[in-house]
Design a protein around this motif. Sequence first.
Motif: not given
Length: 123
Positions: A1-3, A21-25, A74-76
């Motif tokens: 997901q992306l926010q 902000t990215a969640s997941g691989r 932080k995968t941002i």
Amino acid sequence: QLQASGGGLVQAGGSLRLSCTASGRIFSNSAMGWFRQAPGKEREFVAATIWSTGSGTYADSVRGRFTISRDNAKTIVYLQMNSLEPEDTAVYYCAARRPKTLSVSMAFSYDYWGQGTLVTVSS
């Protein structure tokens, strides 16, 4: 997901920083991009980066004014926007894709999209 976040109202010549902000691989050669869509216009490419290298690709209209960067820990992904112009007014979307050979400027090549954040630049 992306926010996506960070949009707002700014005067011409001002600056804003968008965050995604990215969640997941995230694969090392994944691309993260920013696109925008102004009222009555098609979605257009703004900037993109390859996660492993951090190298940036930019649309001609924003090159020299916008900078894309990422925070690995932080995968941002950020989009620093300087010297904003009224023509930059649009909803900005972040997007992500798995490693592909297609150009990062092609919206259809992206697999995941954020919800969009509105940037309004007043003259």
